[in-house]
Design an enzyme around this catalytic site. Structure first.
Site, short mmCIF file in Angstrom:
data_model
loop_
_atom_site.label_atom_id
_atom_site.label_comp_id
_atom_site.label_asym_id
_atom_site.label_seq_id
_atom_site.Cartn_x
_atom_site.Cartn_y
_atom_site.Cartn_z
N HIS A 117 -22.91 12.75 21.81
CA HIS A 117 -21.99 12.05 20.34
C HIS A 117 -21.90 13.22 19.46
CE1 HIS A 117 -21.25 9.01 22.94
NE2 HIS A 117 -22.16 8.67 23.11
N GLU A 154 -23.57 5.80 15.59
CA GLU A 154 -24.97 6.53 17.10
C GLU A 154 -24.89 8.05 17.38
OE1 GLU A 154 -25.33 7.35 21.56
OE2 GLU A 154 -23.43 5.93 21.52
N HIS A 209 -29.12 8.99 23.58
CA HIS A 209 -28.35 8.95 22.78
C HIS A 209 -29.32 6.80 22.72
CE1 HIS A 209 -24.85 10.22 25.25
NE2 HIS A 209 -26.18 11.29 25.52
N GLU A 291 -31.93 6.40 26.24
CA GLU A 291 -31.04 5.29 25.34
C GLU A 291 -31.87 4.99 25.07
OE1 GLU A 291 -27.73 5.16 25.02
OE2 GLU A 291 -26.36 6.18 26.22
#
Length: 327
Positions: A117, A154, A209, A291
């Site tokens: 992101h 995040e 992530h 993650e």
């Protein structure tokens, strides 16, 4: 990011009324200490052969802080990662400065790190909602990512861990490239993220992530590419090496961080295979996603917002990547 702003800057020590007398006392002791060191050196103290390089090896680059720490509105109806609430500063531990000097074990190796992101994505809804072809379907260019319940994004987590991981890998002699370094107004899109790794001819690539699942869902998981041969996507050559990379990263992550694998995905292995992620589908180099935890669970969020834990997370990833590249 390794910010120097209010999120990460350690508190400044209070001036003590004893400081002046202590300074005088120390000034009196310094000549004696130097004389003692001169005698020690003359009679032959130990020689570590380092030539003063240890301090430089332990140094950590600190990128400039952005102007705001607040998350923006989420986008992408199909994305479970949605920020909520107002931001709170995460724990301010700095990266460790006691790492060993570079060994050069990864000299000649190229690693691409993809910080998931972008902190500014929320300001560019039209651009990040634009669909791109990921081989077997079309998908949004990017999303805003998720956030802790207190609002820490995040995208800031991923960039901070990426910087820590970059430093560790460069100490091992690797050439490291980031897909973005907070230097873009949004994105890049998922297809470009894959292309950056491909064009760098990366020996390994990792996308960082944190998840946005429900409270009570805890732990990390590593996502590996499944076989896709459709349109612009052909993962057949990277499925096996990516699986090996994923297993090594997962194993090292458990050992270094002490964090358990996901209790809601991967059947307790911490390993998940997917064929819907453009960053994996379009990759032609060994690549995995990780993650690192669930930002919407308070227990996981306490880890993710801790600088010392993020350093361990980077070390776990680094050790897994080093193990994979050394064979």
């Amino acid at each position: 990011m390794s910010y120097t702003g209010p999120d990460f800057e350690p508190p400044q020590p209070r001036r003590s009324p004893l400081r002046r007398p202590l300074t005088v006392a120390l000034a009196a002791l310094v000549p004696g200490a130097l004389l003692g060191w001169g005698v020690y050196a003359a009679v032959g103290g130990p020689d570590d052969g380092d030539g003063g390089g240890a301090d430089r090896a332990g140094a950590v680059r600190t990128p400039a802080a952005p102007s705001s720490d607040g998350p923006g509105p989420a986008s992408g109806a199909g994305d479970a990662k949605r920020p909520a609430g107002s931001p709170t500063a995460p724990t301010s531990e700095a990266p460790s400065a006691s790492r060993p000097p570079a060994s050069g074990a990864l000299k000649g190796k190229v690693v691409v790190i993809d910080p998931g992101h972008n902190p500014a994505n929320f300001q560019h809804a039209t651009e990040i909602n634009r669909k791109v072809n990921v081989g077997n379907h079309w998908k949004e260019c990017d999303t805003t990512g998720t956030a802790t319940n207190a609002g820490w994004p995040e995208a800031k987590f991923t960039l901070d861990v990426a910087h820590r991981l970059r430093d560790l890998l460069e100490e091992q002699g690797a050439t490291v490239k980031l897909t973005q370094d907070g230097d873009r107004s949004y994105g890049p899109c998922v297809d470009e993220r894959a292309r950056i790794g491909n064009e760098a001819k990366a020996d390994a690539a990792i996308s960082i992530h944190a998840d946005g699942s429900g409270a009570g869902n805890r732990g990390f998981h590593v996502i590996m590419p499944g076989p896709v041969h459709e349109g612009a996507a052909d993962t057949r050559a990277i499925v096996a090496p990516s699986a090996e990379l994923g297993k090594r990263v997962a194993g090292s992550f458990v050992r270094v961080t002490g964090t358990a694998p996901s209790n809601y995905l991967g059947d307790g292995t911490g390993l998940v295979t997917r064929t819907d992620l453009g960053g994996l589908n379009l990759s032609t180099v060994p690549k995995v996603f990780i993650e690192c935890g669930n930002m919407r669970d308070s227990t996981d969020a306490a880890l993710l917002t801790s600088g010392s834990w993020r350093q361990k997370a980077a070390e776990g990833m680094s050790e897994g990547i080093v193990s994979f590249l050394r064979g």
